[in-house]
Write a protein that holds these residues in place. Structure first.
Motif, PDB file in Angstrom:
ATOM      1  N   LYS A  78       0.828  -1.214   0.000  1.00 43.08           N
ATOM      2  CA  LYS A  78       0.000   0.000   0.000  1.00 43.08           C
ATOM      3  C   LYS A  78       0.859   1.259   0.000  1.00 43.08           C
ATOM      4  O   LYS A  78       0.632   2.197  -0.779  1.00 43.08           O
ATOM      5  CB  LYS A  78      -0.908   0.021   1.234  1.00 43.08           C
ATOM      6  N   VAL A  79       1.846   1.291   0.896  1.00 44.63           N
ATOM      7  CA  VAL A  79       2.645   2.508   1.080  1.00 44.63           C
ATOM      8  C   VAL A  79       3.559   2.752  -0.117  1.00 44.63           C
ATOM      9  O   VAL A  79       3.708   3.894  -0.576  1.00 44.63           O
ATOM     10  CB  VAL A  79       3.461   2.418   2.387  1.00 44.63           C
ATOM     11  N   LEU A  80       4.176   1.690  -0.653  1.00 47.97           N
ATOM     12  CA  LEU A  80       5.085   1.869  -1.790  1.00 47.97           C
ATOM     13  C   LEU A  80       4.358   2.401  -3.014  1.00 47.97           C
ATOM     14  O   LEU A  80       4.865   3.307  -3.697  1.00 47.97           O
ATOM     15  CB  LEU A  80       5.767   0.540  -2.127  1.00 47.97           C
ATOM     16  N   VAL A  81       3.183   1.862  -3.312  1.00 52.11           N
ATOM     17  CA  VAL A  81       2.430   2.303  -4.485  1.00 52.11           C
ATOM     18  C   VAL A  81       2.078   3.786  -4.362  1.00 52.11           C
ATOM     19  O   VAL A  81       2.286   4.577  -5.300  1.00 52.11           O
ATOM     20  CB  VAL A  81       1.151   1.455  -4.668  1.00 52.11           C
ATOM     21  N   PHE A  82       1.563   4.189  -3.199  1.00 50.76           N
ATOM     22  CA  PHE A  82       1.166   5.579  -3.030  1.00 50.76           C
ATOM     23  C   PHE A  82       2.377   6.508  -3.039  1.00 50.76           C
ATOM     24  O   PHE A  82       2.359   7.562  -3.697  1.00 50.76           O
ATOM     25  CB  PHE A  82       0.383   5.758  -1.728  1.00 50.76           C
ATOM     26  N   ASN A  83       3.429   6.150  -2.308  1.00 48.84           N
ATOM     27  CA  ASN A  83       4.599   7.019  -2.243  1.00 48.84           C
ATOM     28  C   ASN A  83       5.266   7.180  -3.603  1.00 48.84           C
ATOM     29  O   ASN A  83       5.733   8.263  -3.946  1.00 48.84           O
ATOM     30  CB  ASN A  83       5.609   6.471  -1.229  1.00 48.84           C
ATOM     31  N   PHE A  84       5.324   6.103  -4.374  1.00 47.47           N
ATOM     32  CA  PHE A  84       5.930   6.195  -5.703  1.00 47.47           C
ATOM     33  C   PHE A  84       5.151   7.169  -6.580  1.00 47.47           C
ATOM     34  O   PHE A  84       5.722   8.048  -7.227  1.00 47.47           O
ATOM     35  CB  PHE A  84       5.988   4.812  -6.362  1.00 47.47           C
ATOM     36  N   LEU A  85       3.827   7.012  -6.610  1.00 50.16           N
ATOM     37  CA  LEU A  85       3.004   7.900  -7.435  1.00 50.16           C
ATOM     38  C   LEU A  85       3.052   9.328  -6.901  1.00 50.16           C
ATOM     39  O   LEU A  85       3.201  10.288  -7.675  1.00 50.16           O
ATOM     40  CB  LEU A  85       1.563   7.391  -7.468  1.00 50.16           C
ATOM     41  N   ASN A  86       2.951   9.484  -5.592  1.00 54.53           N
ATOM     42  CA  ASN A  86       2.898  10.807  -5.000  1.00 54.53           C
ATOM     43  C   ASN A  86       4.192  11.587  -5.225  1.00 54.53           C
ATOM     44  O   ASN A  86       4.165  12.801  -5.456  1.00 54.53           O
ATOM     45  CB  ASN A  86       2.613  10.689  -3.497  1.00 54.53           C
TER      46      ASN A  86
END
Length: 549
Positions: free
Chosen positions: A292-300
């Motif tokens: 969850k965190v990796l996907v959001f942080n990468f996009l953000n």
């Protein structure tokens, strides 16, 4: 705040506790006796059950002040360029934290060649695309080599510590896991049971839509940032003054701050959702949280850079945005993660000291002060955030290296202070965590390798989009695309060949492991032969007794 410590109430000043267990205020004496008996008989599930039910608030080991002082003196109290005492860190905090600091040190030294080569390249203009082709190619090979060499160094360290080859342990249910009490079919013990289909429904009907909504909101904020960039650029073109040229950096700085705030808010939401999904095992919980965190942080963190590079195609704005995001995020992380918590901890320490001095009770004031002080310290939640910060930094350095070669230099400067601030954080800001054995940095190795693969694609595409490369193919863009794709596939093939050619373990470690396996098999064989011989003797004795008159 009322604090009672049963060990202090007995006036046994010679007693030095190793672990503190804080109970809820309304706990009955019968529960305390039950817990004490479970601890004495070494029943590990007792504390876990009480943590789940909320009877036990927290469990943490006390810092060993004498050992901690010796560690600090050799680690961070003197700001000098030196290797960290990794073995001492491992002896005090355990292998997991020692591996993080070992990786941080290794990654910092590995960035130095990129920083040295990138400095002169930064002096050249973007139009010298042929020079950037060489730099980007070096970067892509560098990113592969450093990750493979790290595997070898990690194997050497963990072999020395005895954790390179660890038997997989049977995982107990994590604290917080709940369900209807039943019998575990594997262990035969009574524990909470929770249907898998309910967990899957929570993941796909609640967690997944929430993550998608957060990703959409992140893209919405990104478009607001571009509106601010357009407004600042229009203002600068109309006035052309010096203060409006400074104003051009303001939208990027504001956006970088917003990104950090969104990352932290999302992290809390991701932790809540992952806990609510009710995973039985800690490993499953961590895997879902990391995803969850990796996907959001990468996009953000990187969506705006991809948009500028491949939609707007504004290399000047890409360089400016990349520099601002990298530098601003590094400064904010240093303040939020280390300096601010340390300042708050110092203020709390002063309050505790005054409280202890006001006590008239006949107790060990030094021990009392330490317990009360450490009880209020923050809990170290693991190396997740630390690795995530390095992962995002690696992305800033590698994804768009041909546009901003200076990124590696800023990363080195940040990491030199990061080593000391993280050491300060571990020793003076957080409670001492329980040590955990580790054989590697785990899933983060795969995350860094994935980022290096993505960087091949982005750098090849950026070079292929440069005006000079396009000028070589004025009539057919198809030929250009085919050549860029061919170069990208060639570089990817080279990366995989390098990864295959460099062994994960040094030769001497491989030989020692093979020797260890051989000796284990030989010992097992000898034991089996001994048992067979004893069985034969027993059979002969039994046969002799039957033949006797």
């Amino acid at each position: 705040m009322k604090v009672t410590l049963s060990t202090l109430d007995t006036h046994e000043s010679s007693f030095t506790p190793l672990v503190v267990i804080e109970l809820a205020q309304d706990v009955k004496e019968e529960t305390k006796e039950w817990l004490k008996n479970r601890i004495i008989t070494k029943k590990k599930d007792g504390v876990r059950r009480l943590l789940t039910s909320g009877i036990v608030v927290q469990v943490f080991p006390l810092h060993d002040n004498e050992a901690l002082k010796k560690l600090e003196d050799t680690w961070y109290t003197r700001f000098t360029l030196k290797f960290q005492p990794i073995d001492r860190i491992r002896g005090y905090f355990g292998e997991t934290i020692a591996l993080y600091f070992g990786f941080l040190e290794y990654f910092t030294f590995a960035l130095i060649p990129m920083a040295i080569i990138g400095l002169p390249y930064y002096l050249f203009a973007w139009e010298d695309y042929d020079k950037y082709v060489i730099f980007a190619s070096f970067n892509l090979i560098w990113s592969t080599v450093i990750l493979e060499v790290w595997k070898r160094g990690c194997a050497s360290m963990t072999y020395r510590w005895g954790t390179l080859v660890m038997k997989r342990k049977f995982e107990e249910p994590r604290p917080g896991f709940h369900g209807v009490l039943g019998i575990n079919a594997v262990t035969g013990r009574e524990e909470p049971l929770y249907p898998s289909y309910k967990r899957q429904l929570r993941i796909y009907l609640v967690s997944l839509p929430f993550v998608c909504l957060c990703l959409y909101f992140s893209l919405f904020v990104m478009m607001i940032y571009f509106d601010m960039e357009a407004w600042a650029l229009g203002l600068h073109e109309n006035s052309g003054s010096e203060w409006t040229s400074i104003l051009l950096y303001v939208p990027s700085i504001i956006y970088a701050i917003v990104i950090e705030i969104m990352n932290r808010l999302y992290r809390y939401a991701a932790e809540f959702l992952t806990s609510w999904e009710n995973h039985r095992l800690e490993s499953a919980y961590q895997n879902h949280l990391i995803l969850k965190v990796l996907v959001f942080n990468f996009l953000n963190c990187f969506a705006s850079l991809f948009y500028i590079a491949f939609v707007l195609r504004d290399m000047k704005l890409l360089r400016q945005s990349l520099a601002t995001l990298l530098i601003t995020s590094q400064i904010l992380n240093q303040i939020v993660e280390s300096l601010l918590p340390y300042w708050l901890q110092k203020k709390h320490h002063v309050r505790v000291k005054k409280k202890v001095e006001a006590l008239k009770a006949d107790i060990d004031a030094t021990l009392y002060e330490q317990v009360v002080l450490e009880k209020e310290m923050g809990t170290y939640l693991g190396t997740f955030d630390d690795y995530l910060e390095l992962f995002l930094q690696f992305g800033y350095v590698s994804l768009f290296s041909c546009v901003y070669p200076l990124a590696a230099a800023f990363a080195v400067l940040n990491n030199l202070t990061e080593v000391n601030s993280d050491a300060l954080k571990m020793c003076r800001v957080f409670k001492r965590p329980f040590s955990e054995p580790s054989a590697s940095i785990g899933v983060w190795q795969l995350a860094f390798e994935t980022m290096s693969v993505i960087s091949v694609v982005t750098n090849c595409a950026l070079i292929g989009m440069s005006p000079q490369v396009n000028a070589l193919f004025p009539e057919s863009k198809t030929d250009l695309i085919l050549i860029v794709v061919a170069v990208e596939h060639t570089l990817l093939a080279l990366k995989f060949i390098l990864a295959f050619a460099i062994p994960d373990k040094p030769r001497h470690i491989q030989m020692k492991l093979a020797r260890l396996e051989f000796e284990s098999l030989e010992a097992l064989k000898q034991q089996q032969m001994k048992l067979t011989a004893e069985n034969l003797k027993e059979e002969c004795r039994a046969g002799g007794k039957e033949k006797a008159p």
